[in-house]
Scaffold this motif. Structure first.
Motif, PDB file in Angstrom:
ATOM      1  N   MET A   1     -17.693 -17.313  20.322  1.00 45.06           N
ATOM      2  CA  MET A   1     -17.883 -16.106  21.137  1.00 45.06           C
ATOM      3  C   MET A   1     -19.035 -16.334  22.112  1.00 45.06           C
ATOM      4  O   MET A   1     -20.078 -16.856  21.755  1.00 45.06           O
ATOM      5  N   ALA A   2     -18.840 -15.911  23.330  1.00 45.66           N
ATOM      6  CA  ALA A   2     -19.891 -16.084  24.326  1.00 45.66           C
ATOM      7  C   ALA A   2     -21.098 -15.244  23.973  1.00 45.66           C
ATOM      8  O   ALA A   2     -20.984 -14.091  23.577  1.00 45.66           O
ATOM      9  N   ASN A   3     -22.276 -15.846  24.119  1.00 45.37           N
ATOM     10  CA  ASN A   3     -23.513 -15.117  23.842  1.00 45.37           C
ATOM     11  C   ASN A   3     -24.122 -14.713  25.171  1.00 45.37           C
ATOM     12  O   ASN A   3     -24.903 -15.441  25.765  1.00 45.37           O
ATOM     13  N   LEU A   4     -23.731 -13.556  25.656  1.00 48.87           N
ATOM     14  CA  LEU A   4     -24.165 -13.111  26.966  1.00 48.87           C
ATOM     15  C   LEU A   4     -25.429 -12.292  26.834  1.00 48.87           C
ATOM     16  O   LEU A   4     -25.449 -11.269  26.166  1.00 48.87           O
ATOM     17  N   THR A   5     -26.482 -12.732  27.445  1.00 50.82           N
ATOM     18  CA  THR A   5     -27.718 -11.956  27.458  1.00 50.82           C
ATOM     19  C   THR A   5     -27.624 -10.897  28.530  1.00 50.82           C
ATOM     20  O   THR A   5     -26.737 -10.919  29.383  1.00 50.82           O
ATOM     21  N   TRP A 282      -3.315  -4.221  23.464  1.00 50.71           N
ATOM     22  CA  TRP A 282      -2.265  -3.426  24.108  1.00 50.71           C
ATOM     23  C   TRP A 282      -2.533  -3.319  25.603  1.00 50.71           C
ATOM     24  O   TRP A 282      -1.611  -3.457  26.412  1.00 50.71           O
ATOM     25  N   PHE A 283      -3.788  -3.081  25.985  1.00 49.43           N
ATOM     26  CA  PHE A 283      -4.116  -3.031  27.414  1.00 49.43           C
ATOM     27  C   PHE A 283      -3.858  -4.390  28.077  1.00 49.43           C
ATOM     28  O   PHE A 283      -3.337  -4.445  29.198  1.00 49.43           O
ATOM     29  N   TYR A 284      -4.189  -5.470  27.376  1.00 44.42           N
ATOM     30  CA  TYR A 284      -3.974  -6.788  27.969  1.00 44.42           C
ATOM     31  C   TYR A 284      -2.486  -7.093  28.121  1.00 44.42           C
ATOM     32  O   TYR A 284      -2.095  -7.823  29.043  1.00 44.42           O
ATOM     33  N   SER A 285      -1.644  -6.519  27.263  1.00 46.68           N
ATOM     34  CA  SER A 285      -0.205  -6.725  27.417  1.00 46.68           C
ATOM     35  C   SER A 285       0.299  -6.132  28.729  1.00 46.68           C
ATOM     36  O   SER A 285       1.265  -6.630  29.317  1.00 46.68           O
ATOM     37  N   ILE A 286      -0.360  -5.084  29.213  1.00 44.34           N
ATOM     38  CA  ILE A 286      -0.015  -4.506  30.514  1.00 44.34           C
ATOM     39  C   ILE A 286      -0.373  -5.490  31.620  1.00 44.34           C
ATOM     40  O   ILE A 286       0.382  -5.688  32.578  1.00 44.34           O
ATOM     41  N   THR A 287      -1.537  -6.130  31.484  1.00 49.28           N
ATOM     42  CA  THR A 287      -1.943  -7.159  32.450  1.00 49.28           C
ATOM     43  C   THR A 287      -0.949  -8.313  32.449  1.00 49.28           C
ATOM     44  O   THR A 287      -0.527  -8.790  33.513  1.00 49.28           O
ATOM     45  N   GLU A 288      -0.571  -8.780  31.261  1.00 47.44           N
ATOM     46  CA  GLU A 288       0.368  -9.905  31.177  1.00 47.44           C
ATOM     47  C   GLU A 288       1.694  -9.560  31.840  1.00 47.44           C
ATOM     48  O   GLU A 288       2.289 -10.395  32.533  1.00 47.44           O
ATOM     49  N   LYS A 289       2.163  -8.353  31.645  1.00 50.58           N
ATOM     50  CA  LYS A 289       3.424  -7.929  32.249  1.00 50.58           C
ATOM     51  C   LYS A 289       3.315  -7.918  33.773  1.00 50.58           C
ATOM     52  O   LYS A 289       4.216  -8.389  34.478  1.00 50.58           O
ATOM     53  N   LEU A 301     -11.542  -6.337  35.391  1.00 51.61           N
ATOM     54  CA  LEU A 301     -12.786  -6.413  34.642  1.00 51.61           C
ATOM     55  C   LEU A 301     -12.510  -6.460  33.139  1.00 51.61           C
ATOM     56  O   LEU A 301     -13.195  -7.172  32.392  1.00 51.61           O
ATOM     57  N   HIS A 302     -11.513  -5.728  32.698  1.00 47.71           N
ATOM     58  CA  HIS A 302     -11.102  -5.778  31.295  1.00 47.71           C
ATOM     59  C   HIS A 302     -10.727  -7.210  30.916  1.00 47.71           C
ATOM     60  O   HIS A 302     -11.171  -7.725  29.870  1.00 47.71           O
ATOM     61  N   THR A 303      -9.955  -7.864  31.753  1.00 52.35           N
ATOM     62  CA  THR A 303      -9.553  -9.249  31.488  1.00 52.35           C
ATOM     63  C   THR A 303     -10.761 -10.178  31.490  1.00 52.35           C
ATOM     64  O   THR A 303     -10.882 -11.067  30.639  1.00 52.35           O
ATOM     65  N   LYS A 304     -11.673  -9.963  32.425  1.00 54.60           N
ATOM     66  CA  LYS A 304     -12.871 -10.798  32.518  1.00 54.60           C
ATOM     67  C   LYS A 304     -13.728 -10.674  31.270  1.00 54.60           C
ATOM     68  O   LYS A 304     -14.249 -11.662  30.741  1.00 54.60           O
ATOM     69  N   PHE A 305     -13.863  -9.476  30.768  1.00 58.11           N
ATOM     70  CA  PHE A 305     -14.635  -9.252  29.551  1.00 58.11           C
ATOM     71  C   PHE A 305     -13.954  -9.914  28.341  1.00 58.11           C
ATOM     72  O   PHE A 305     -14.629 -10.490  27.477  1.00 58.11           O
ATOM     73  N   LEU A 306     -12.631  -9.796  28.249  1.00 57.38           N
ATOM     74  CA  LEU A 306     -11.904 -10.429  27.143  1.00 57.38           C
ATOM     75  C   LEU A 306     -12.109 -11.944  27.145  1.00 57.38           C
ATOM     76  O   LEU A 306     -12.300 -12.567  26.094  1.00 57.38           O
ATOM     77  N   LYS A 307     -12.068 -12.533  28.328  1.00 57.20           N
ATOM     78  CA  LYS A 307     -12.282 -13.975  28.438  1.00 57.20           C
ATOM     79  C   LYS A 307     -13.719 -14.352  28.068  1.00 57.20           C
ATOM     80  O   LYS A 307     -13.952 -15.366  27.412  1.00 57.20           O
ATOM     81  N   ALA A 308     -14.673 -13.522  28.468  1.00 57.51           N
ATOM     82  CA  ALA A 308     -16.079 -13.805  28.153  1.00 57.51           C
ATOM     83  C   ALA A 308     -16.318 -13.822  26.650  1.00 57.51           C
ATOM     84  O   ALA A 308     -17.176 -14.545  26.150  1.00 57.51           O
ATOM     85  N   LEU A 309     -15.524 -13.042  25.908  1.00 62.05           N
ATOM     86  CA  LEU A 309     -15.660 -12.967  24.453  1.00 62.05           C
ATOM     87  C   LEU A 309     -14.675 -13.891  23.735  1.00 62.05           C
ATOM     88  O   LEU A 309     -14.546 -13.828  22.511  1.00 62.05           O
ATOM     89  N   ASN A 310     -13.961 -14.731  24.493  1.00 60.41           N
ATOM     90  CA  ASN A 310     -12.979 -15.673  23.928  1.00 60.41           C
ATOM     91  C   ASN A 310     -11.894 -14.953  23.131  1.00 60.41           C
ATOM     92  O   ASN A 310     -11.409 -15.456  22.101  1.00 60.41           O
ATOM     93  N   LEU A 311     -11.509 -13.777  23.593  1.00 61.67           N
ATOM     94  CA  LEU A 311     -10.460 -13.013  22.919  1.00 61.67           C
ATOM     95  C   LEU A 311      -9.077 -13.322  23.475  1.00 61.67           C
ATOM     96  O   LEU A 311      -8.064 -12.982  22.859  1.00 61.67           O
ATOM     97  N   ILE A 312      -9.028 -13.956  24.644  1.00 61.53           N
ATOM     98  CA  ILE A 312      -7.771 -14.398  25.231  1.00 61.53           C
ATOM     99  C   ILE A 312      -7.937 -15.821  25.739  1.00 61.53           C
ATOM    100  O   ILE A 312      -9.067 -16.298  25.919  1.00 61.53           O
TER     101      ILE A 312
END
Length: 312
Positions: A1-5, A282-289, A301-312
């Motif tokens: 997981m990204a450690n963002l200060t 579920w929100f990311y599934s809308i992005t994928e579609k 921004l939702h996608t950017k945050f998910l990537k920063a946390l290594n969730l996608i």
């Protein structure tokens, strides 16, 4: 997981001064309609007696709290234990979302209509896949995370009447139990319940994700001025995308204020992303579609945050 200060967080966000300046008018940009939180209690009386119920998830904080609100006649089961066919009344399901299949498998099909789901997240696709039409649901705007302490009701300066809501044939009985435990609960018809469900989903997805970027952050911290930049970008995009996906509009123009107020009310809760596929997933599934259809990401921004946390 990204450690963002905190300093590196600013480079993660799409900051824009006019967004922050417009926060006071943010609610005006949200879908406009008259408030739809109409309690049925004005038409149907809520019983004052707490009826015996089956509680599934008795080893979980929520299950323990619901048991304490009863009269000592409840049947308390752990996840996976068979649910009897001859114990009448509602079946209060307090398990994690990923255990719902196991709960359904251990429940006689003739009793599926008695299941009352307390889970957070987007449950509609799962309900539809199981043929659970008009399933009983509760939006638990209260916190039971502190062992040995009574539940903390999500009453705020914006919603002094409380936000917890119930829907379905057992809604009035669930409300009676929560009232006995000193909590608020309104009984809603399906349409206003769905609107409030979407707002609850938005709160738990946007606030938890924003806070998770900085380890140790609480939801109360997210409601502070330091995070208004992120929320000002995140929330409107998530509202628009979810409405386009479901056709369910948010209840009124007070969404942003209620999200901040509730975050302050339960401000001690750690901001962590859980039950990913049921919430942010579920929100990311809308992005994928959208991307698969050659469109732009509706929630960048939702996608950017998910990537920063290594969730996608």
């Amino acid at each position: 997981m990204a450690n963002l200060t905190a300093p590196s967080l600013s480079s993660t966000c799409f900051y824009h001064p006019t967004k922050l300046n417009s926060l006071g008018n943010l609610n005006a940009k949200l879908p406009s309609s008259n408030p739809q939180y109409k309690p049925i209690t004005s038409m149907v009386s809520v019983p004052t007696k707490v009826i015996p119920s089956i509680i599934v998830g008795g080893d979980i904080s929520l299950g323990k709290a619901l048991k304490e609100m009863g009269t000592g006649q409840d049947l308390v089961l752990n996840t996976g234990e068979p649910i009897p066919i001859d114990f009448p009344g509602p079946i209060l399901v307090c398990t994690r979302n990923d255990d719902l299949d196991a709960v359904l498998e251990s429940t006689p099909q003739s009793r599926w209509s008695d299941l009352v789901f307390f889970q957070d997240g987007m449950l509609e696709p799962w309900f539809e896949s199981k043929g659970l039409i008009d399933a009983n649901q509760v939006l638990p705007y209260f916190d039971v995370s502190r062992p040995g302490e009574p539940p903390v009701d999500g009453i705020t300066d914006v919603t002094p009447e409380g936000l917890t809501a119930a829907f379905g044939k057992w809604a009035a009985d669930v409300a009676s139990r929560l009232h006995a435990g000193g909590l608020t609960c309104k009984v809603l018809e399906k349409e206003p319940f769905q609107k409030q469900m979407m707002e609850r989903l938005l709160w738990i997805s946007a606030v938890m994700l924003t806070g998770a970027l900085v380890p140790g952050t609480t939801v109360g911290d997210v409601a502070s001025e330091a995070h208004l930049f992120e929320l000002a970008y995140l929330i409107p995009d998530m509202i628009t995308a979810s409405q386009d996906e479901t056709g369910i509009e948010f209840a009124d123009t007070g969404t942003f204020d209620r999200i901040l107020a509730y975050s302050r009310a339960v401000g001690h809760i750690p901001a962590v992303v859980e039950d990913f596929k049921w919430r942010n997933g579920w929100f990311y599934s809308i992005t994928e579609k959208a991307i698969a259809q050659g469109k732009e990401d509706p929630m960048p921004l939702h996608t950017k945050f998910l990537k920063a946390l290594n969730l996608i």
